[in-house]
Design an enzyme around this catalytic site. Structure first.
Site, mmCIF file in Angstrom:
data_model
loop_
_atom_site.group_PDB
_atom_site.id
_atom_site.type_symbol
_atom_site.label_atom_id
_atom_site.label_comp_id
_atom_site.label_asym_id
_atom_site.label_seq_id
_atom_site.Cartn_x
_atom_site.Cartn_y
_atom_site.Cartn_z
ATOM 1 N N TYR A 162 0.843 -1.201 0.000
ATOM 2 C CA TYR A 162 0.000 0.000 0.000
ATOM 3 C C TYR A 162 0.881 1.255 0.000
ATOM 4 C CZ TYR A 162 -3.645 3.309 1.343
ATOM 5 O OH TYR A 162 -4.510 4.375 1.377
ATOM 6 N N HIS A 185 1.523 4.096 -3.124
ATOM 7 C CA HIS A 185 1.294 5.530 -2.939
ATOM 8 C C HIS A 185 2.570 6.337 -3.163
ATOM 9 C CE1 HIS A 185 -2.664 4.462 -1.454
ATOM 10 N NE2 HIS A 185 -2.968 5.741 -1.620
ATOM 11 N N TYR A 234 -2.585 16.596 1.225
ATOM 12 C CA TYR A 234 -3.191 15.270 1.368
ATOM 13 C C TYR A 234 -2.200 14.332 2.050
ATOM 14 C CZ TYR A 234 -6.197 11.380 -0.332
ATOM 15 O OH TYR A 234 -7.045 10.313 -0.443
ATOM 16 N N TRP A 291 -6.951 3.889 -10.690
ATOM 17 C CA TRP A 291 -6.306 3.800 -9.377
ATOM 18 C C TRP A 291 -7.084 2.870 -8.454
ATOM 19 C CZ3 TRP A 291 -1.741 4.586 -7.451
ATOM 20 C CH2 TRP A 291 -1.574 4.640 -6.066
ATOM 21 N N TRP A 292 -8.405 2.991 -8.451
ATOM 22 C CA TRP A 292 -9.224 2.115 -7.615
ATOM 23 C C TRP A 292 -9.011 0.656 -7.974
ATOM 24 C CZ3 TRP A 292 -14.634 4.864 -7.925
ATOM 25 C CH2 TRP A 292 -14.633 6.003 -7.108
#
Length: 105
Positions: free
Chosen positions: A19, A23, A42, A77-78
């Protein structure tokens, strides 16, 4: 006016490193889509004990930001992230929106 957004998500315990790696290599088109949607400042934080993720971001316009879900970059991306975390049928992450109850300038 900037709006602060807080959300909770969940990543699978065997996927923490992946993960973070994904990113750290955010697709350029996803980064562009976020910026175009007015997102900035963010950050995502991981609780390694539970797999809970806390996301914080600031957006210029919530309605404009919400439109990001219909972009090809976001859908790509999802799909890419779906194996790592709890997701909805459309592959979007299961997200709990948090209500801000305090802010110190």
């Amino acid at each position: 006016m900037t709006v602060r957004v807080g959300q909770l998500m969940h990543v699978y315990s065997d996927q923490y490193d992946e993960y973070e790696r994904r990113h750290n290599n955010l697709f350029p088109e996803m980064k562009k889509a976020l910026k175009e949607a007015g997102a900035h400042n963010y950050s995502i934080y991981l609780d390694k004990k539970t797999g809970n993720l806390f996301a914080y971001l600031e957006v210029d316009d919530v309605e404009k930001y919400d439109q990001i879900s219909s972009t090809p970059a976001c859908k790509k991306w999802w799909e890419y992230m779906e194996p790592l975390m709890d997701t909805n049928p459309d592959k979007s992450p299961v997200t709990i929106d948090l209500k801000e109850v305090f802010h110190l300038d």
